[in-house]
Design a protein around this motif. Structure first.
Motif, PDB file in Angstrom:
ATOM      1  N   MET A   1      -7.896  24.649  24.343  1.00  0.00           N
ATOM      2  CA  MET A   1      -7.718  25.755  24.116  1.00  0.00           C
ATOM      3  C   MET A   1      -7.224  26.377  25.244  1.00  0.00           C
ATOM      4  SD  MET A   1     -10.918  27.504  25.137  1.00  0.00           S
ATOM      5  CE  MET A   1     -11.954  26.217  24.519  1.00  0.00           C
ATOM      6  N   THR A   2      -6.982  27.617  23.791  1.00  0.00           N
ATOM      7  CA  THR A   2      -5.676  28.510  24.950  1.00  0.00           C
ATOM      8  C   THR A   2      -5.713  29.266  26.007  1.00  0.00           C
ATOM      9  OG1 THR A   2      -4.470  28.526  22.365  1.00  0.00           O
ATOM     10  CG2 THR A   2      -3.781  30.066  23.893  1.00  0.00           C
ATOM     11  N   VAL A   3      -5.290  29.403  27.177  1.00  0.00           N
ATOM     12  CA  VAL A   3      -5.375  30.296  28.040  1.00  0.00           C
ATOM     13  C   VAL A   3      -4.486  31.469  27.729  1.00  0.00           C
ATOM     14  CG1 VAL A   3      -4.785  30.331  30.684  1.00  0.00           C
ATOM     15  CG2 VAL A   3      -6.097  28.099  29.470  1.00  0.00           C
ATOM     16  N   ALA A   4      -4.271  32.395  28.715  1.00  0.00           N
ATOM     17  CA  ALA A   4      -3.877  33.954  27.942  1.00  0.00           C
ATOM     18  C   ALA A   4      -3.870  34.686  29.524  1.00  0.00           C
ATOM     19  CB  ALA A   4      -4.612  34.669  26.813  1.00  0.00           C
ATOM     20  N   LEU A   5      -2.824  35.568  29.390  1.00  0.00           N
ATOM     21  CA  LEU A   5      -2.495  36.380  30.039  1.00  0.00           C
ATOM     22  C   LEU A   5      -2.933  37.542  30.423  1.00  0.00           C
ATOM     23  CD1 LEU A   5      -1.802  36.779  33.282  1.00  0.00           C
ATOM     24  CD2 LEU A   5       0.362  36.792  32.331  1.00  0.00           C
ATOM     25  N   ALA A   6      -3.872  38.069  30.829  1.00  0.00           N
ATOM     26  CA  ALA A   6      -4.266  39.960  30.609  1.00  0.00           C
ATOM     27  C   ALA A   6      -3.920  40.872  31.779  1.00  0.00           C
ATOM     28  CB  ALA A   6      -5.695  40.079  29.832  1.00  0.00           C
ATOM     29  N   LEU A   7      -2.547  41.843  31.463  1.00  0.00           N
ATOM     30  CA  LEU A   7      -2.495  42.279  32.285  1.00  0.00           C
ATOM     31  C   LEU A   7      -3.300  44.073  32.084  1.00  0.00           C
ATOM     32  CD1 LEU A   7       1.187  42.358  31.073  1.00  0.00           C
ATOM     33  CD2 LEU A   7      -0.053  41.198  32.565  1.00  0.00           C
ATOM     34  N   VAL A   8      -3.987  44.430  33.289  1.00  0.00           N
ATOM     35  CA  VAL A   8      -4.565  45.738  32.983  1.00  0.00           C
ATOM     36  C   VAL A   8      -4.308  46.704  33.962  1.00  0.00           C
ATOM     37  CG1 VAL A   8      -6.712  46.609  33.396  1.00  0.00           C
ATOM     38  CG2 VAL A   8      -6.387  44.345  32.797  1.00  0.00           C
ATOM     39  N   ILE A   9      -3.727  47.566  34.089  1.00  0.00           N
ATOM     40  CA  ILE A   9      -3.008  49.047  35.234  1.00  0.00           C
ATOM     41  C   ILE A   9      -4.886  49.772  35.693  1.00  0.00           C
ATOM     42  CG2 ILE A   9      -2.201  50.414  35.527  1.00  0.00           C
ATOM     43  CD1 ILE A   9      -0.049  48.455  34.825  1.00  0.00           C
ATOM     44  N   CYS A  10      -4.893  50.140  36.842  1.00  0.00           N
ATOM     45  CA  CYS A  10      -5.397  50.611  37.235  1.00  0.00           C
ATOM     46  C   CYS A  10      -5.561  51.624  38.593  1.00  0.00           C
ATOM     47  CB  CYS A  10      -7.382  49.817  37.338  1.00  0.00           C
ATOM     48  SG  CYS A  10      -6.817  48.749  38.206  1.00  0.00           S
ATOM     49  N   PRO A  11      -6.637  52.182  38.722  1.00  0.00           N
ATOM     50  CA  PRO A  11      -6.142  53.143  40.345  1.00  0.00           C
ATOM     51  C   PRO A  11      -5.889  51.881  40.928  1.00  0.00           C
ATOM     52  CG  PRO A  11      -8.067  54.486  38.983  1.00  0.00           C
ATOM     53  CD  PRO A  11      -7.491  52.673  38.183  1.00  0.00           C
ATOM     54  N   LEU A  56      -3.413  40.522  37.369  1.00  0.00           N
ATOM     55  CA  LEU A  56      -2.430  39.476  36.625  1.00  0.00           C
ATOM     56  C   LEU A  56      -4.120  39.096  36.030  1.00  0.00           C
ATOM     57  CD1 LEU A  56       0.134  39.333  37.953  1.00  0.00           C
ATOM     58  CD2 LEU A  56       0.451  40.310  36.000  1.00  0.00           C
ATOM     59  N   ILE A  57      -4.355  39.163  35.040  1.00  0.00           N
ATOM     60  CA  ILE A  57      -6.048  38.076  34.329  1.00  0.00           C
ATOM     61  C   ILE A  57      -5.721  36.880  33.735  1.00  0.00           C
ATOM     62  CG2 ILE A  57      -7.937  38.102  33.437  1.00  0.00           C
ATOM     63  CD1 ILE A  57      -7.755  42.244  34.220  1.00  0.00           C
ATOM     64  N   LYS A  58      -6.092  35.524  34.418  1.00  0.00           N
ATOM     65  CA  LYS A  58      -6.446  34.617  33.568  1.00  0.00           C
ATOM     66  C   LYS A  58      -7.150  34.450  33.141  1.00  0.00           C
ATOM     67  CE  LYS A  58      -4.303  34.364  37.196  1.00  0.00           C
ATOM     68  NZ  LYS A  58      -3.217  35.369  38.139  1.00  0.00           N
ATOM     69  N   HIS A  59      -7.094  33.934  31.142  1.00  0.00           N
ATOM     70  CA  HIS A  59      -8.896  33.878  30.911  1.00  0.00           C
ATOM     71  C   HIS A  59      -8.372  33.048  30.054  1.00  0.00           C
ATOM     72  CE1 HIS A  59      -7.507  36.732  27.762  1.00  0.00           C
ATOM     73  NE2 HIS A  59      -6.701  36.727  29.032  1.00  0.00           N
ATOM     74  N   ARG A  60      -9.604  32.583  29.269  1.00  0.00           N
ATOM     75  CA  ARG A  60      -9.382  31.513  27.602  1.00  0.00           C
ATOM     76  C   ARG A  60      -8.944  32.920  26.607  1.00  0.00           C
ATOM     77  NH1 ARG A  60     -15.278  28.351  27.639  1.00  0.00           N
ATOM     78  NH2 ARG A  60     -14.309  29.714  25.337  1.00  0.00           N
ATOM     79  N   VAL A  83      -3.641  44.721  27.436  1.00  0.00           N
ATOM     80  CA  VAL A  83      -2.799  43.913  26.784  1.00  0.00           C
ATOM     81  C   VAL A  83      -3.048  42.367  27.375  1.00  0.00           C
ATOM     82  CG1 VAL A  83      -1.456  45.336  26.130  1.00  0.00           C
ATOM     83  CG2 VAL A  83      -0.635  44.059  28.153  1.00  0.00           C
ATOM     84  N   ALA A  84      -2.921  40.957  26.117  1.00  0.00           N
ATOM     85  CA  ALA A  84      -2.959  39.810  26.542  1.00  0.00           C
ATOM     86  C   ALA A  84      -2.157  38.989  25.898  1.00  0.00           C
ATOM     87  CB  ALA A  84      -4.074  38.849  25.888  1.00  0.00           C
ATOM     88  N   VAL A  85      -1.114  37.448  26.323  1.00  0.00           N
ATOM     89  CA  VAL A  85      -0.281  37.500  25.963  1.00  0.00           C
ATOM     90  C   VAL A  85      -0.923  36.020  26.036  1.00  0.00           C
ATOM     91  CG1 VAL A  85       2.281  38.710  25.915  1.00  0.00           C
ATOM     92  CG2 VAL A  85       0.789  37.329  28.156  1.00  0.00           C
ATOM     93  N   ASP A  86      -0.923  34.654  25.142  1.00  0.00           N
ATOM     94  CA  ASP A  86      -0.939  33.711  24.960  1.00  0.00           C
ATOM     95  C   ASP A  86      -0.017  32.796  25.827  1.00  0.00           C
ATOM     96  OD1 ASP A  86      -3.761  34.013  23.387  1.00  0.00           O
ATOM     97  OD2 ASP A  86      -2.662  33.439  21.435  1.00  0.00           O
ATOM     98  N   LEU A  87      -0.674  31.525  26.900  1.00  0.00           N
ATOM     99  CA  LEU A  87       0.353  31.507  27.508  1.00  0.00           C
ATOM    100  C   LEU A  87       0.394  29.373  27.241  1.00  0.00           C
ATOM    101  CD1 LEU A  87      -1.573  32.053  30.926  1.00  0.00           C
ATOM    102  CD2 LEU A  87       0.641  32.954  29.513  1.00  0.00           C
ATOM    103  N   ASP A  88       1.221  28.826  26.471  1.00  0.00           N
ATOM    104  CA  ASP A  88       1.610  28.238  25.972  1.00  0.00           C
ATOM    105  C   ASP A  88       2.327  26.634  26.485  1.00  0.00           C
ATOM    106  OD1 ASP A  88       4.027  28.858  26.107  1.00  0.00           O
ATOM    107  OD2 ASP A  88       4.785  28.812  24.121  1.00  0.00           O
TER     108      ASP A  88
END
Length: 103
Positions: A1-11, A56-60, A83-88
């Motif tokens: 199962m691949t884990v990804a890192l999502a980047l979200v900007i907010c106030p 910095l959001i770690k998720h499946r 946006v998200a990038v898969d963590l290899d």
């Protein structure tokens, strides 16, 4: 199962509530909040500068759609950055924990 890192900007004043909601909903295992960044971007024809927070959001990786939908349902911006990038690579035990925490 691949884990990804999502980047979200907010106030900055929305960051903690958004991070907590994502973890409580089970779409994120962990969210780190970088409390102050400066964003420079073009919006509706004007160059804007804003102080924002970075999540910095770690998720499946296979649950990105659920994560995106959860962010969109709670985010105050008209067009939030998601946006998200898969963590290899990574610490295997940590990546396993992310997967177990987001099932």
């Amino acid at each position: 199962m691949t884990v990804a890192l999502a980047l979200v900007i907010c106030p900055p004043d929305s960051a903690d509530a958004l991070a907590s909601a994502l973890v409580e909903a089970g779409v994120a295992a962990c969210v780190n909040i970088v409390p102050q960044i400066r964003s420079v971007y073009r919006w509706q024809g004007a160059v804007c500068r804003d102080d924002e927070a970075l999540l910095l959001i770690k998720h499946r990786a296979d649950r990105f759609d659920a994560l995106r939908d959860a962010v969109l349902a709670r985010h105050p911006y008209e067009l939030p950055e998601i946006v998200a990038v898969d963590l290899d690579r990574g610490h295997a035990a940590y990546l396993d924990w992310v997967v177990r925490s987001t099932t």
